[in-house]
Design a protein around this motif. Structure first.
Motif, PDB file in Angstrom:
ATOM      1  N   ASP A  86      32.031  83.813   4.094  1.00 47.83           N
ATOM      2  CA  ASP A  86      31.986  84.959   5.009  1.00 47.83           C
ATOM      3  C   ASP A  86      33.200  84.973   5.931  1.00 47.83           C
ATOM      4  OD1 ASP A  86      29.287  86.041   4.304  1.00 47.83           O
ATOM      5  OD2 ASP A  86      28.674  84.033   4.945  1.00 47.83           O
ATOM      6  N   TYR A  87      33.604  83.783   6.400  1.00 46.04           N
ATOM      7  CA  TYR A  87      34.751  83.680   7.301  1.00 46.04           C
ATOM      8  C   TYR A  87      35.626  82.494   6.911  1.00 46.04           C
ATOM      9  CZ  TYR A  87      33.494  87.262  10.711  1.00 46.04           C
ATOM     10  OH  TYR A  87      33.248  88.465  11.332  1.00 46.04           O
ATOM     11  N   TYR A  88      36.936  82.670   7.176  1.00 45.74           N
ATOM     12  CA  TYR A  88      37.947  81.658   6.900  1.00 45.74           C
ATOM     13  C   TYR A  88      38.638  81.349   8.221  1.00 45.74           C
ATOM     14  CZ  TYR A  88      36.957  83.241   2.183  1.00 45.74           C
ATOM     15  OH  TYR A  88      36.301  83.582   1.022  1.00 45.74           O
ATOM     16  N   ILE A  89      38.562  80.085   8.654  1.00 39.63           N
ATOM     17  CA  ILE A  89      39.027  79.689   9.981  1.00 39.63           C
ATOM     18  C   ILE A  89      40.031  78.551   9.825  1.00 39.63           C
ATOM     19  CG2 ILE A  89      38.348  78.783  12.231  1.00 39.63           C
ATOM     20  CD1 ILE A  89      35.533  79.914  11.710  1.00 39.63           C
ATOM     21  N   ASN A  90      41.254  78.734  10.336  1.00 36.87           N
ATOM     22  CA  ASN A  90      42.224  77.647  10.215  1.00 36.87           C
ATOM     23  C   ASN A  90      42.242  76.794  11.475  1.00 36.87           C
ATOM     24  OD1 ASN A  90      43.581  79.636  11.770  1.00 36.87           O
ATOM     25  ND2 ASN A  90      45.585  79.006  11.003  1.00 36.87           N
ATOM     26  N   LEU A  91      42.364  75.496  11.265  1.00 42.25           N
ATOM     27  CA  LEU A  91      42.377  74.509  12.343  1.00 42.25           C
ATOM     28  C   LEU A  91      43.591  73.612  12.162  1.00 42.25           C
ATOM     29  CD1 LEU A  91      38.619  73.348  12.288  1.00 42.25           C
ATOM     30  CD2 LEU A  91      39.633  75.137  13.700  1.00 42.25           C
ATOM     31  N   THR A  92      44.389  73.484  13.209  1.00 40.89           N
ATOM     32  CA  THR A  92      45.537  72.601  13.140  1.00 40.89           C
ATOM     33  C   THR A  92      45.126  71.187  13.527  1.00 40.89           C
ATOM     34  OG1 THR A  92      47.830  72.336  13.827  1.00 40.89           O
ATOM     35  CG2 THR A  92      46.260  72.952  15.540  1.00 40.89           C
ATOM     36  N   ILE A 176      54.494  89.446  15.692  1.00 41.49           N
ATOM     37  CA  ILE A 176      54.395  88.010  15.930  1.00 41.49           C
ATOM     38  C   ILE A 176      53.203  87.721  16.833  1.00 41.49           C
ATOM     39  CG2 ILE A 176      55.912  88.014  17.959  1.00 41.49           C
ATOM     40  CD1 ILE A 176      57.020  85.323  16.968  1.00 41.49           C
ATOM     41  N   GLY A 177      52.593  86.556  16.621  1.00 41.77           N
ATOM     42  CA  GLY A 177      51.459  86.161  17.447  1.00 41.77           C
ATOM     43  C   GLY A 177      50.998  84.759  17.097  1.00 41.77           C
ATOM     44  N   SER A 178      49.846  84.410  17.577  1.00 43.51           N
ATOM     45  CA  SER A 178      49.295  83.078  17.348  1.00 43.51           C
ATOM     46  C   SER A 178      49.104  82.817  15.861  1.00 43.51           C
ATOM     47  CB  SER A 178      47.940  82.954  18.056  1.00 43.51           C
ATOM     48  OG  SER A 178      47.285  81.754  17.665  1.00 43.51           O
ATOM     49  N   PRO A 179      49.389  81.597  15.394  1.00 42.50           N
ATOM     50  CA  PRO A 179      49.194  81.269  13.981  1.00 42.50           C
ATOM     51  C   PRO A 179      47.740  81.008  13.605  1.00 42.50           C
ATOM     52  CG  PRO A 179      50.019  79.352  15.144  1.00 42.50           C
ATOM     53  CD  PRO A 179      50.027  80.492  16.137  1.00 42.50           C
ATOM     54  N   TYR A 180      46.835  81.054  14.577  1.00 38.59           N
ATOM     55  CA  TYR A 180      45.428  80.704  14.323  1.00 38.59           C
ATOM     56  C   TYR A 180      44.581  81.952  14.161  1.00 38.59           C
ATOM     57  CZ  TYR A 180      47.599  76.515  16.033  1.00 38.59           C
ATOM     58  OH  TYR A 180      48.471  75.478  16.207  1.00 38.59           O
ATOM     59  N   PHE A 181      43.652  81.900  13.232  1.00 39.24           N
ATOM     60  CA  PHE A 181      42.899  83.099  12.878  1.00 39.24           C
ATOM     61  C   PHE A 181      41.467  82.768  12.466  1.00 39.24           C
ATOM     62  CE2 PHE A 181      45.230  81.739   9.008  1.00 39.24           C
ATOM     63  CZ  PHE A 181      44.151  81.463   8.175  1.00 39.24           C
ATOM     64  N   ILE A 182      40.640  83.808  12.494  1.00 35.94           N
ATOM     65  CA  ILE A 182      39.294  83.810  11.910  1.00 35.94           C
ATOM     66  C   ILE A 182      39.230  85.104  11.098  1.00 35.94           C
ATOM     67  CG2 ILE A 182      36.814  83.841  12.367  1.00 35.94           C
ATOM     68  CD1 ILE A 182      37.403  82.562  15.095  1.00 35.94           C
ATOM     69  N   LEU A 183      39.207  84.983   9.777  1.00 32.45           N
ATOM     70  CA  LEU A 183      39.326  86.150   8.915  1.00 32.45           C
ATOM     71  C   LEU A 183      38.089  86.335   8.039  1.00 32.45           C
ATOM     72  CD1 LEU A 183      43.003  85.758   7.656  1.00 32.45           C
ATOM     73  CD2 LEU A 183      42.179  87.103   9.603  1.00 32.45           C
ATOM     74  N   LYS A 184      37.710  87.596   7.846  1.00 30.23           N
ATOM     75  CA  LYS A 184      36.614  87.928   6.948  1.00 30.23           C
ATOM     76  C   LYS A 184      37.062  87.777   5.495  1.00 30.23           C
ATOM     77  CE  LYS A 184      33.953  91.352   8.076  1.00 30.23           C
ATOM     78  NZ  LYS A 184      33.460  92.715   8.430  1.00 30.23           N
ATOM     79  N   HIS A 185      36.089  87.742   4.595  1.00 26.59           N
ATOM     80  CA  HIS A 185      36.383  87.504   3.181  1.00 26.59           C
ATOM     81  C   HIS A 185      37.327  88.551   2.609  1.00 26.59           C
ATOM     82  CE1 HIS A 185      35.777  86.154  -0.926  1.00 26.59           C
ATOM     83  NE2 HIS A 185      35.488  87.391  -1.261  1.00 26.59           N
ATOM     84  N   LYS A 186      37.069  89.807   2.882  1.00 18.63           N
ATOM     85  CA  LYS A 186      37.898  90.881   2.325  1.00 18.63           C
ATOM     86  C   LYS A 186      39.351  90.729   2.756  1.00 18.63           C
ATOM     87  CE  LYS A 186      37.395  95.051   3.972  1.00 18.63           C
ATOM     88  NZ  LYS A 186      36.845  96.406   4.282  1.00 18.63           N
ATOM     89  N   GLU A 254      37.289  74.365  30.379  1.00 13.67           N
ATOM     90  CA  GLU A 254      36.292  75.059  31.201  1.00 13.67           C
ATOM     91  C   GLU A 254      36.808  76.369  31.788  1.00 13.67           C
ATOM     92  OE1 GLU A 254      35.052  72.155  34.028  1.00 13.67           O
ATOM     93  OE2 GLU A 254      33.642  71.174  32.644  1.00 13.67           O
ATOM     94  N   LYS A 255      38.129  76.542  31.847  1.00 16.57           N
ATOM     95  CA  LYS A 255      38.708  77.787  32.359  1.00 16.57           C
ATOM     96  C   LYS A 255      38.601  78.919  31.345  1.00 16.57           C
ATOM     97  CE  LYS A 255      42.083  75.421  35.325  1.00 16.57           C
ATOM     98  NZ  LYS A 255      43.533  75.198  35.573  1.00 16.57           N
ATOM     99  N   TYR A 256      38.243  78.597  30.112  1.00 16.98           N
ATOM    100  CA  TYR A 256      38.169  79.596  29.044  1.00 16.98           C
ATOM    101  C   TYR A 256      36.793  79.530  28.386  1.00 16.98           C
ATOM    102  CZ  TYR A 256      43.184  79.672  29.808  1.00 16.98           C
ATOM    103  OH  TYR A 256      44.416  79.779  30.386  1.00 16.98           O
ATOM    104  N   PRO A 257      35.773  79.997  29.082  1.00 18.63           N
ATOM    105  CA  PRO A 257      34.388  79.828  28.605  1.00 18.63           C
ATOM    106  C   PRO A 257      34.089  80.586  27.321  1.00 18.63           C
ATOM    107  CG  PRO A 257      34.473  81.298  30.505  1.00 18.63           C
ATOM    108  CD  PRO A 257      35.827  80.691  30.387  1.00 18.63           C
ATOM    109  N   ASN A 258      34.905  81.572  26.950  1.00 10.00           N
ATOM    110  CA  ASN A 258      34.636  82.343  25.735  1.00 10.00           C
ATOM    111  C   ASN A 258      35.317  81.777  24.496  1.00 10.00           C
ATOM    112  OD1 ASN A 258      33.072  84.263  27.140  1.00 10.00           O
ATOM    113  ND2 ASN A 258      34.922  85.362  27.763  1.00 10.00           N
ATOM    114  N   ALA A 259      36.160  80.763  24.661  1.00 11.81           N
ATOM    115  CA  ALA A 259      36.860  80.181  23.511  1.00 11.81           C
ATOM    116  C   ALA A 259      35.880  79.448  22.599  1.00 11.81           C
ATOM    117  CB  ALA A 259      37.945  79.228  23.987  1.00 11.81           C
ATOM    118  N   LEU A 260      36.194  79.460  21.310  1.00 17.83           N
ATOM    119  CA  LEU A 260      35.346  78.801  20.309  1.00 17.83           C
ATOM    120  C   LEU A 260      35.923  77.471  19.838  1.00 17.83           C
ATOM    121  CD1 LEU A 260      34.521  81.903  18.058  1.00 17.83           C
ATOM    122  CD2 LEU A 260      33.289  81.079  20.087  1.00 17.83           C
ATOM    123  N   PHE A 261      37.261  77.306  19.948  1.00 17.14           N
ATOM    124  CA  PHE A 261      37.937  76.096  19.474  1.00 17.14           C
ATOM    125  C   PHE A 261      38.991  75.694  20.500  1.00 17.14           C
ATOM    126  CE2 PHE A 261      36.604  78.683  15.908  1.00 17.14           C
ATOM    127  CZ  PHE A 261      35.902  77.791  15.111  1.00 17.14           C
TER     128      PHE A 261
END
Length: 283
Positions: A86-92, A176-186, A254-261
């Protein structure tokens, strides 16, 4: 929800095994590039019977800032879309979840979109095109230039080549932007289908991983996304151009409570913090 984690790491053995074990504990899969040959063989042995751990073999090695990172990630994606997630998430290296898997899944289901951060396009910054068109010697090697002297030499030569007309030809709008993503299958399938574009367009480029995702998705009319990479990255908390993720502390997170990673969280420096977030993830 099925998640494919696309990981690049050069951690020590114990930390790497712990990371993989925690990420697959709830049924997700890990696709991982490991730069060290001996460590790669060890991980092969440990997970030989696991169907959820996929060790990159077409391209085994990747480096931040180099085309190898962009190519390697899409090669991981190509293997993953063959299974279907369902989702593809890259982690460095050193990046781990800081929310429970349930919270991450709920957030993704609620928003039902792609997540990646686009900082700007060439429309706002004409220098971006000039930078992207240049060929940078010493990239696409086993040792991407990291020292100030070698980087300066590479950039100086790129400018010389550019002056004499040796530059890439890109008609597409550059972003240009952050190299990190959360992408749907399509979206992942679309990138895989156009894999050749990455190598053809960004050979000998500077930090291709910051450009290829937003540029490709804009080009192929699939740039619908939420403009957030969902990460805490280093002391500033946010992505910094041409600079990898740096060490983070609990105070910064803690300054970024909405972050997932978040990255980098290093077990050898703060084992309590590292294990605490894995306990949260699998709570």
């Amino acid at each position: 929800m099925k998640i494919a984690y696309l990981v690049h790491s050069y951690r020590e053995y114990d930390e790497l095994v712990e990371t993989i074990d925690q990420l697959i504990k709830q049924g997700d899969h890990v696709f991982i590039m490991i730069n060290d040959n001996d460590l790669r063989e060890q991980i092969h042995f440990v997970y030989a019977e696991s169907s959820k751990v996929h060790i990159s073999s077409i391209q085994e090695f990747a480096q931040e800032g180099d085309l190898s990172m962009a190519r390697g990630t899409i090669l991981q994606m190509r293997e993953a879309v063959g299974i279907g997630f369902d989702y593809y998430i890259n982690l460095t290296d050193g990046m781990i979840p800081i929310k429970s898997r349930n919270d991450i899944v709920s957030y993704l289901e609620e928003n039902n979109n792609n997540f990646y951060y686009v900082d700007r396009s060439e429309k706002e910054d004409s220098e971006l095109r000039k930078k992207t068109l240049k060929y940078y010697p010493m990239t696409n090697l086993l040792s991407f230039p990291t020292g100030k002297v070698s980087r300066g030499f590479s950039k100086a030569n790129a400018s010389i080549f550019n002056t004499f007309g040796l530059r890439r030809k890109i008609e597409d709008e550059i972003l240009i932007g952050s190299p990190y993503f959360i992408l749907k299958h399509k979206t992942a399938v679309l990138l895989v289908e156009h894999f050749d574009y990455v190598s053809d367009t960004f050979k000998l480029s500077w930090y291709a991983e910051e450009v290829y995702i937003p540029t490709m998705l804009k080009k192929f009319n699939a740039d619908d996304h939420i403009n957030d990479d969902c990460r805490v990255l280093g002391p500033s908390g946010k992505w910094i151009e041409s600079q990898g993720a740096d060490k983070v502390t609990e105070d910064i997170i803690e300054k970024y409570p909405n972050a997932l990673f978040a990255a980098k969280i290093l077990a050898e420096e703060d084992p309590g913090l590292y294990q605490n977030y894995f306990d949260i993830y699998n709570s």
